[in-house]
Scaffold this motif. Structure first.
Motif, short mmCIF file in Angstrom:
data_model
loop_
_atom_site.label_atom_id
_atom_site.label_comp_id
_atom_site.label_asym_id
_atom_site.label_seq_id
_atom_site.Cartn_x
_atom_site.Cartn_y
_atom_site.Cartn_z
N SER A 154 0.82 -1.52 -0.01
CA SER A 154 -0.10 0.20 -0.23
C SER A 154 1.06 0.98 -0.02
N PHE A 155 0.10 2.52 -0.17
CA PHE A 155 1.22 3.52 -0.71
C PHE A 155 0.01 4.80 0.39
N TRP A 156 0.16 6.00 0.71
CA TRP A 156 -0.31 7.34 1.99
C TRP A 156 -0.61 8.06 0.94
N TYR A 157 -2.06 7.79 0.54
CA TYR A 157 -2.87 9.04 -0.16
C TYR A 157 -3.03 10.56 1.11
N GLY A 158 -2.99 11.39 0.04
CA GLY A 158 -2.92 12.92 0.98
C GLY A 158 -1.47 13.11 1.75
N PRO A 159 -1.90 14.75 1.85
CA PRO A 159 -2.97 15.96 1.58
C PRO A 159 -3.74 15.34 0.49
N VAL A 160 -5.35 15.95 0.27
CA VAL A 160 -5.23 16.60 -0.96
C VAL A 160 -5.94 17.91 -0.70
N CYS A 161 -6.28 18.84 -1.18
CA CYS A 161 -6.84 20.52 -1.02
C CYS A 161 -7.02 20.14 -2.72
#
Length: 190
Positions: free
Chosen positions: A107-114
């Protein structure tokens, strides 16, 4: 959502990304503004964004040469030094995701998102998500995100609009968060 271009961030985009990010930091918003979503953690500088982009990806939504949204993604290995993320990763063996412990996934990390306030609800979040998935699809089979529990707009956007699954709530340093997961490629709605 006319004339929106989704692409990998360039160094020239970093000042605009930082400005958008800081405008939406929880510490810079009123209580009323926070109901429209917020970011919890600040970026250090352009070099931090460059490192994130080099590690995995920073994707932007651009309209008429203006960055109106972004999403970041990093590898689990890159994030080992961040105490909150390290703690979340320590929970993976006990979090079930489609019948297996989350630790069984690459898996990978999603974020941050804006997404800029004026563009929210216009499909930019979904466009950024699809652009990011296109970047990582051959390398990972799952993505993981976290949302602070009082950021209800972000939680709804990620679970309802992007189909992320709420996996677990947890506490870290006196704050409560939700761990979200999604398959790569995303599974069709059931």
């Amino acid at each position: 959502m006319t004339n929106i271009i989704f692409r990998r961030a360039l160094a020239a985009d970093y000042p605009e990304i930082l400005a958008l990010h800081r405008k939406n930091l929880v510490s810079n918003l009123s209580e009323l503004e926070r109901q429209n979503g917020f970011l919890s953690i600040d970026f250090k500088d352009d070099f931090h964004l460059a490192a994130l982009n080099e590690n995995l990806a920073v994707m932007v939504a651009e309209q008429e040469n203006l960055v109106v949204g972004y999403v970041c993604a990093t590898t689990q290995e890159y994030s080992q030094e961040i105490p909150l993320l390290k703690y979340i990763m320590s929970l993976y063996p006990d979090i079930m995701f489609y019948g297996q412990p989350l630790s069984n996934y690459h898996s990978f990390w999603y974020g941050p998102v804006c997404v800029a306030t004026a563009y929210r609800g216009s499909g930019i979040l979904q466009g950024l998500f699809q652009a990011l998935l296109a970047q990582v699809a051959t390398r990972f089979n799952a993505g993981v995100a976290f949302v602070v529990n009082d950021n209800l707009r972000s939680l709804r956007a990620h679970t309802q609009k992007l189909g992320m699954e709420m996996l677990r709530e947890f506490e870290f340093n006196g704050k409560f968060y939700f761990i979200l997961g999604f398959a790569v490629p995303p599974l069709p709605p059931s």
